[in-house]
Design an enzyme around this catalytic site. Structure first.
Site, PDB file in Angstrom:
ATOM      1  CG  ASP A  50      -4.502  -1.662  10.394  1.00 41.16           C
ATOM      2  OD1 ASP A  50      -5.212  -1.626  11.331  1.00 41.16           O
ATOM      3  OD2 ASP A  50      -3.376  -1.087  10.373  1.00 41.16           O
ATOM      4  CG  ASN A  91     -11.796  10.516 -37.140  1.00 44.64           C
ATOM      5  OD1 ASN A  91     -12.179  11.464 -37.043  1.00 44.64           O
ATOM      6  ND2 ASN A  91     -12.287   9.310 -36.677  1.00 44.64           N
ATOM      7  CB  THR A 106      -8.714  15.455 -34.933  1.00 46.77           C
ATOM      8  OG1 THR A 106      -9.391  14.305 -35.344  1.00 46.77           O
ATOM      9  CG2 THR A 106      -8.604  16.704 -35.622  1.00 46.77           C
ATOM     10  CG  ASP A 107     -10.858  11.683 -32.195  1.00 45.69           C
ATOM     11  OD1 ASP A 107     -10.907  12.752 -32.435  1.00 45.69           O
ATOM     12  OD2 ASP A 107     -11.765  10.895 -32.737  1.00 45.69           O
ATOM     13  CB  VAL A 162     -14.806   5.243 -39.815  1.00 43.64           C
ATOM     14  CG1 VAL A 162     -13.369   5.195 -39.146  1.00 43.64           C
ATOM     15  CG2 VAL A 162     -15.003   3.675 -40.030  1.00 43.64           C
ATOM     16  CB  ALA A 163     -15.855  10.555 -39.275  1.00 46.32           C
ATOM     17  CD  GLU A 211     -11.912   6.247 -35.438  1.00 47.78           C
ATOM     18  OE1 GLU A 211     -11.578   7.109 -34.915  1.00 47.78           O
ATOM     19  OE2 GLU A 211     -12.713   6.039 -36.399  1.00 47.78           O
ATOM     20  CG  ASP A 249      -2.480   4.437  10.872  1.00 56.46           C
ATOM     21  OD1 ASP A 249      -3.638   3.944  11.298  1.00 56.46           O
ATOM     22  OD2 ASP A 249      -1.787   3.450  10.356  1.00 56.46           O
ATOM     23  CG  ASN A 300     -15.812  12.550 -33.744  1.00 52.29           C
ATOM     24  OD1 ASN A 300     -14.840  12.865 -34.333  1.00 52.29           O
ATOM     25  ND2 ASN A 300     -15.661  11.283 -33.210  1.00 52.29           N
ATOM     26  CG  ASP A 348       0.830   0.392  10.704  1.00 49.59           C
ATOM     27  OD1 ASP A 348      -0.242  -0.133  11.147  1.00 49.59           O
ATOM     28  OD2 ASP A 348       1.430   1.345  11.060  1.00 49.59           O
TER      29      ASP A 348
HETATM   30  P1  ATP Z   1      -1.178   5.228  14.823  1.00 51.95           P
HETATM   31  O1  ATP Z   1      -2.471   4.753  14.487  1.00 51.95           O
HETATM   32  O2  ATP Z   1      -1.001   6.547  15.321  1.00 51.95           O
HETATM   33  O3  ATP Z   1      -0.242   4.996  13.840  1.00 51.95           O
HETATM   34  P2  ATP Z   1      -1.128   2.788  16.013  1.00 51.95           P
HETATM   35  O4  ATP Z   1      -2.634   2.665  16.030  1.00 51.95           O
HETATM   36  O5  ATP Z   1      -0.304   2.341  15.230  1.00 51.95           O
HETATM   37  O6  ATP Z   1      -0.729   4.221  15.979  1.00 51.95           O
HETATM   38  P3  ATP Z   1      -0.029   1.331  18.002  1.00 51.95           P
HETATM   39  O7  ATP Z   1       1.382   1.040  17.566  1.00 51.95           O
HETATM   40  O8  ATP Z   1      -1.121   0.110  17.772  1.00 51.95           O
HETATM   41  O9  ATP Z   1      -0.667   2.770  17.687  1.00 51.95           O
HETATM   42  O10 ATP Z   1       0.259   1.750  19.411  1.00 51.95           O
HETATM   43  C1  ATP Z   1      -0.852   1.820  20.380  1.00 51.95           C
HETATM   44  C2  ATP Z   1      -0.387   1.872  21.784  1.00 51.95           C
HETATM   45  O11 ATP Z   1       0.533   0.741  22.128  1.00 51.95           O
HETATM   46  C3  ATP Z   1       0.501   3.336  21.924  1.00 51.95           C
HETATM   47  O12 ATP Z   1      -0.038   4.170  22.339  1.00 51.95           O
HETATM   48  C4  ATP Z   1       1.587   2.577  22.957  1.00 51.95           C
HETATM   49  O13 ATP Z   1       1.247   2.896  24.346  1.00 51.95           O
HETATM   50  C5  ATP Z   1       1.446   1.031  22.899  1.00 51.95           C
HETATM   51  N1  ATP Z   1       2.795   0.585  22.038  1.00 51.95           N
HETATM   52  C6  ATP Z   1       2.987   0.905  20.756  1.00 51.95           C
HETATM   53  N2  ATP Z   1       3.992   0.397  20.369  1.00 51.95           N
HETATM   54  C7  ATP Z   1       4.368  -0.446  21.222  1.00 51.95           C
HETATM   55  C8  ATP Z   1       5.520  -1.434  21.562  1.00 51.95           C
HETATM   56  N3  ATP Z   1       6.518  -1.592  20.780  1.00 51.95           N
HETATM   57  N4  ATP Z   1       5.498  -2.097  22.873  1.00 51.95           N
HETATM   58  C9  ATP Z   1       4.638  -1.749  23.711  1.00 51.95           C
HETATM   59  N5  ATP Z   1       3.659  -1.070  23.420  1.00 51.95           N
HETATM   60  C10 ATP Z   1       3.573  -0.266  22.445  1.00 51.95           C
END
Ligand code: ATP
Length: 936
Positions: free
Chosen positions: A664, A761, A764-765, A312-313, A317, A359, A726, A660
């Site tokens: 993606d 133990n 310490t532990d 055990v020591a 644990e 991004d 230990n 975002d």
């Molecule tokens: P980042 O990676 O830098 O965050 P992103 O990949 O999100 O940018 P997007 O938002 O996809 O970039 O934009 C790419 C391109 O699309 C921009 O350079 C712009 O010319 C065009 N764009 C962005 N937003 C709009 C919008 N709301 N309406 C029309 N065109 C847009």
């Protein structure tokens, strides 16, 4: 009469993951008597749900929530406290100890049995409290990761937690949303939904609102319904909720555990392996002690008890508790620095990240966009300076296009200020138009939107179709009337569809010269770090058509939008560079914009920027080369991100990737750490991520990486501390009888009694070890390269150090014991017991850093340790000076004796500090050697 049917199950659905999950309380959602929502018209659906197309009122929604329960999939029920207590009680270690207590009882040592039982209770309590803390921390994270929805309540659009949705609620859906519940569509604009989670079909399905009139089409064909757990990939829609929680199709087929996962992490697995290795050592040592004791003539029953205690020591644990707590507390610390962990393994993977792909917009920059320059018909107009009114007709046309082809909203509030909501790129255009005197509401009222093609990151543009009535045309040149599509987006994506250019008065045919002028104007703005949008229009015949072609365009002009870098990011990138972590920018923006921002922030651009088009032309080897040597990728689409992550991972890198948008998600899933944006990110990207940035800030990723490293360091510290301690105890247990056996002296009492070992133990532990888990970051934690993922716990000399430190601890305690025994002192056992305790107290102080001296660290930086040392010292003194002494079978110690024990600890600390000083001076020499080589 309504058509009725039982619920269908979805094809391709996986079996429930938690078959043992209890059915839970009955929900009032009727399933047998409800209409087939897809088969009837919207009005029937809405009245069938006792709702309206503008949703429910708050009181009714609350009533339904109380009745039906929250809109949640019930995962395997959270472990109850009793259950977790039971698990602690039935842990192997505790069972062994209980066995020892039983054995003592059988041997007639009732007192000892009781004492062991008390220690067991203390261990169990400690484990239970730690586990409870960790679970609470994880549950809090889980609650924060809960998605929100836009829902109509009392006729107004409000944001609510997805769990608050009830049947009859009207929800707003848009690209990027996870569908929160099963719902019947009321209206749609280009709505497409990916339903792979339910049907296995990965192509997004076009949705519409008409009744289907078919009794039971397969789920995938119910085009006027949306289902919980599926993803809106394009367009918008409004839908009335028909089922929530476990009564949704998803709830019926899969009881998925969503949100933060609690499966053991790779590090936990590796530490488990360490625990098992030590258990084997424990058994071997226990056998050795038995054999030696038997040779020395000790009674077998006593030996058995001692052997069990030795085993055990040897086993740490505290390990499982320390790991769980360190990870969970680490996740909380990350949260304080704006990184919300969705999957626990991310906590440790973050420590070994070697590349962060990020991004640009919003992550490296502030996403506080302001339109600075308008370029129309060859004239440039600054928008960030007072604008000369009246506007030229070309400028007015560009601004009108920017207002109409725009999903943002702006209004003048009571104070007369203009405030906006929506995508910052779009609201920047609204602000510019407002500043130029355009009445946004009046314009939008006069030119209603009758169709649209929403923005997406692949096309990089969006279009809206407007019916330009009389009032609107007053703001526009006479040539632009009737049904007109306005298009805005990346300049390149418009120019290639352009047939004419607005020259200030009328469209003129586009020429190579015009194209060249537009492209040069774009590059000039982009080179200043601006995001550039093109604006264009076309007239169309078919009013309201959603599927018009975005071609035959008349180019109107360009807008340069400033989005300043976040001030803290420059330092964060420099930190990454020092920490051996590469920063790679992946943006949809223009290469010159990307380069300007990268240069500003210190991301290397030598070798140039790789564009999406160039990337497409590369074979796999070319991609690998580009990814290895270039750090800025521009005009890329989400698909490129996936290729970049895969290539980096094939090259052995540990990749964190931000994202975002809906598209993606694959790259986020592929990355070792998928990072979603908390503010601008879509539900889909969050769902695919391991971590969500609450402030969308790159610097928060770097903070999380730092925390990941600290956590890893602290766990290694604990392992080093516990294993060395230990080893010390093993040396004492095995070393003690040796001289007596060798001298043929016959019976030699065992070095330490079972109860004494258990007590040590616990001190310490159990107590000191925990405080190593909360050690603050070591200086320079971000000045060294990341540790290799999957590296052994013993790597970097940790095993070696544990052995020699353990040797010193064991040697010192044994030496003291043997000396006292040789001089005929009765209290030799108490001396070994006490010196072991103090040796470990000072060992803990010396283990706080592998390189920094204790003086540099200071005593105030880890108050938890100082407090626990205080507790241990008091308990240790109580063990010798109070009635506890009898309980532990100890002898009295004089002040001198105590001084000897403390002195041994101080000497050990001096050795540990000297070793660190030597490590530091060696590192300094190595650095100066490298410096001299570079100088030469
Ligand atoms: P980042 O990676 O830098 O965050 P992103 O990949 O999100 O940018 P997007 O938002 O996809 O970039 O934009 C790419 C391109 O699309 C921009 O350079 C712009 O010319 C065009 N764009 C962005 N937003 C709009 C919008 N709301 N309406 C029309 N065109 C847009």
């Amino acid at each position: 009469m309504f058509l009725t049917a039982s619920k269908s199950s979805a094809p391709g659905a996986s079996a429930p993951e938690f078959p043992e999950d209890p059915p839970g309380p009955p929900l009032s959602n009727p399933t047998a008597s409800e209409p087939l929502w897809h088969a009837v018209g919207v009005d029937v659906v809405v009245s069938g749900l006792h709702s309206t197309v503008t949703g429910l009122d708050t009181a009714e929604a609350q009533r339904r929530l109380d009745e039906d329960g929250p809109n949640e999939l019930r995962a395997a029920r959270r472990r109850s406290s009793l259950r977790s207590l039971w698990e602690q009680l039935t842990a192997v270690m505790v069972l062994i100890l209980l066995g020892a207590a039983a054995l003592s009882l059988v041997l007639g040592k009732a007192f000892e049995a009781g004492a062991i039982a008390v220690i067991v209770v203390l261990f169990v309590l400690l484990g239970f409290i730690q586990e409870h803390r960790a679970e609470r921390a994880i549950a809090a994270l889980q609650a924060m990761a809960e998605p929100t929805v836009q829902v109509l309540r009392d006729g107004l659009e409000v944001t609510r937690a997805s769990s608050e949705l009830v049947r009859g609620d009207v929800v707003m859906l848009q690209a990027g949303n996870m569908v929160p519940a099963d719902a019947r569509l009321i209206d749609t604009v280009g709505l497409r939904v990916e339903e792979a989670a339910l049907t296995g079909e990965s192509d997004p399905i076009f949705k519409q609102t008409a009744a289907l009139g078919v009794a039971e089409p397969p789920l995938g064909d119910r085009t006027n319904m949306v289902y919980a757990g599926t993803q809106v990939t394009q367009g918008r829609g409004r839908a009335v909720v028909t089922a929530t929680g476990m009564t949704t199709e998803l709830g019926q087929i899969a009881r998925m555990l969503q949100g933060v996962t609690t499966a053991p992490t790779p590090l936990q697995d590796r530490l488990d392996a360490v625990g098992k290795q030590l258990a084997v050592v424990g058994v071997v040592v226990a056998a050795l002690v038995m054999i030696m004791g038997a040779l020395g003539g000790e009674p077998v029953a006593d030996l058995l008890l001692t052997a069990i205690s030795v085993a055990v020591a040897v086993i740490p644990e505290g390990l499982p508790a320390v790991v769980t707590v360190t990870l969970a507390i680490g996740a909380q610390r990350m949260l304080r620095r704006n990184a919300l962990i969705r999957k626990l393994p991310a906590v440790e993977t973050l420590g070994s990240v070697t590349v962060i792909c990020t991004d640009k917009t919003g992550t490296l920059t502030q996403n506080r966009m302001s339109a600075a320059v308008l370029d129309v018909a060859g004239q440039t107009q600054r928008l960030d300076e007072p604008i000369a009114l009246p506007l030229s007709s070309a400028a007015a046309l560009a601004l009108v296009a920017g207002v109409l082809c725009n999903d943002g909203n702006g209004r003048v509030d009571h104070g007369g200020d203009f405030s906006t909501t929506g995508d910052p790129t779009e609201t920047a255009l609204l602000v510019a138009a407002h500043t130029a005197g355009i009445d946004i509401d009046a314009l939008r009222g006069a030119a209603p939107r009758v169709g649209e093609l929403p923005f997406d990151a692949d096309r990089k543009r969006m279009s809206t179709v407007h019916d330009l009535g009389g009032a609107a045309t007053a703001m526009l040149p006479a040539a632009i009337a009737g049904c007109t599509a306005f298009v805005k987006g990346a300049v390149g994506s418009l120019v290639e569809r352009t047939v004419s250019v607005w020259d200030g008065e009328a469209p003129v045919a586009v020429t190579a010269e015009w194209c060249d002028r537009i492209t040069r104007a774009e590059s000039a703005l982009a080179a200043d770090g601006m995001r550039v949008l093109g604006l264009a229009y076309r007239t169309i015949d078919d009013a309201g058509a959603d599927d018009f072609a975005e071609d035959q365009l008349t180019f109107v002009g360009l807008v340069g939008i400033i989005d300043p870098p976040r001030p803290e990011v420059r330092d964060a990138i420099a930190t990454c560079t020092r920490a051996g972590v590469r920063t790679v920018m992946i943006t949809g923006d223009h290469p010159s914009t990307a380069k300007a921002i990268a240069d500003d922030l210190g991301i290397p651009t030598d070798g140039g920027v790789v564009t999406g088009a160039e990337f497409d032309a590369l074979d796999d080897a070319g991609v690998d080369h580009a990814v290895r040597h270039r750090s800025v990728f521009a005009r890329v689409s989400p698909e490129h991100k996936l290729r970049i992550v895969k290539s980096l991972e094939n090259q052995g890198q540990v990749v964190a990737m931000t994202g975002d948008g809906v598209n993606d998600a694959p790259a986020l899933k592929q990355a070792d750490i998928g990072v979603a944006m908390g503010i601008t990110g879509t539900d889909v990207s969050k769902d695919a991520s391991d971590m969500v940035l609450r402030d969308d800030n790159f610097a928060s990723i770097v903070a999380a990486v730092e925390e990941g490293r600290v956590i890893y360091d602290n766990l290694r510290r604990f392992v080093k501390f516990a294993v060395a301690g230990n080893i010390g105890k093993i040396i004492v247990m095995i070393g003690w009888p040796l001289p007596f056996l060798l001298a043929g002296d016959g019976a030699a009492a065992v070095a330490l009694l079972p109860l004494q070992l258990l007590w040590l133990n616990l001190m310490t532990d159990g107590l000191l070890g925990l405080s190593l888990g909360v050690e603050p970051p070591e200086r320079g934690v971000m000045d060294r390269p990341p540790h290799a993922p999957g590296a052994s716990m013993w790597a970097g000399g940790l095993g070696r150090q544990a052995v020699w430190i353990g040797g010193l601890i064991g040697g010192a305690a044994l030496g003291i014991g043997l000396t006292y025994e040789a001089r005929g002192h009765e209290n030799w056992q108490t001396m070994m017991f006490t010196s072991l305790a103090f040796l470990q107290v000072f060992q803990a102080l010396g283990t706080r850093s592998a390189t920094e001296s204790l003086r540099t660290l200071g005593f105030r930086t880890n108050p938890v340790m100082m407090a626990l040392i205080g507790v241990v010292v008091v308990l240790q003194l109580a063990a010798i000076m109070t009635p506890l002494r009898g309980f532990l079978d100890l002898d009295p110690l004089s002040a001198f004796d105590l001084g000897v024990c403390v002195g041994a600890g101080v000497a050990l600390l001096a050795v540990l500090e000297a070793h660190k000083a030597w490590v530091r001076s060696r590192a300094r020499h190595e650095r100066s050697d490298v410096g001299m080589m570079v100088a030469r």
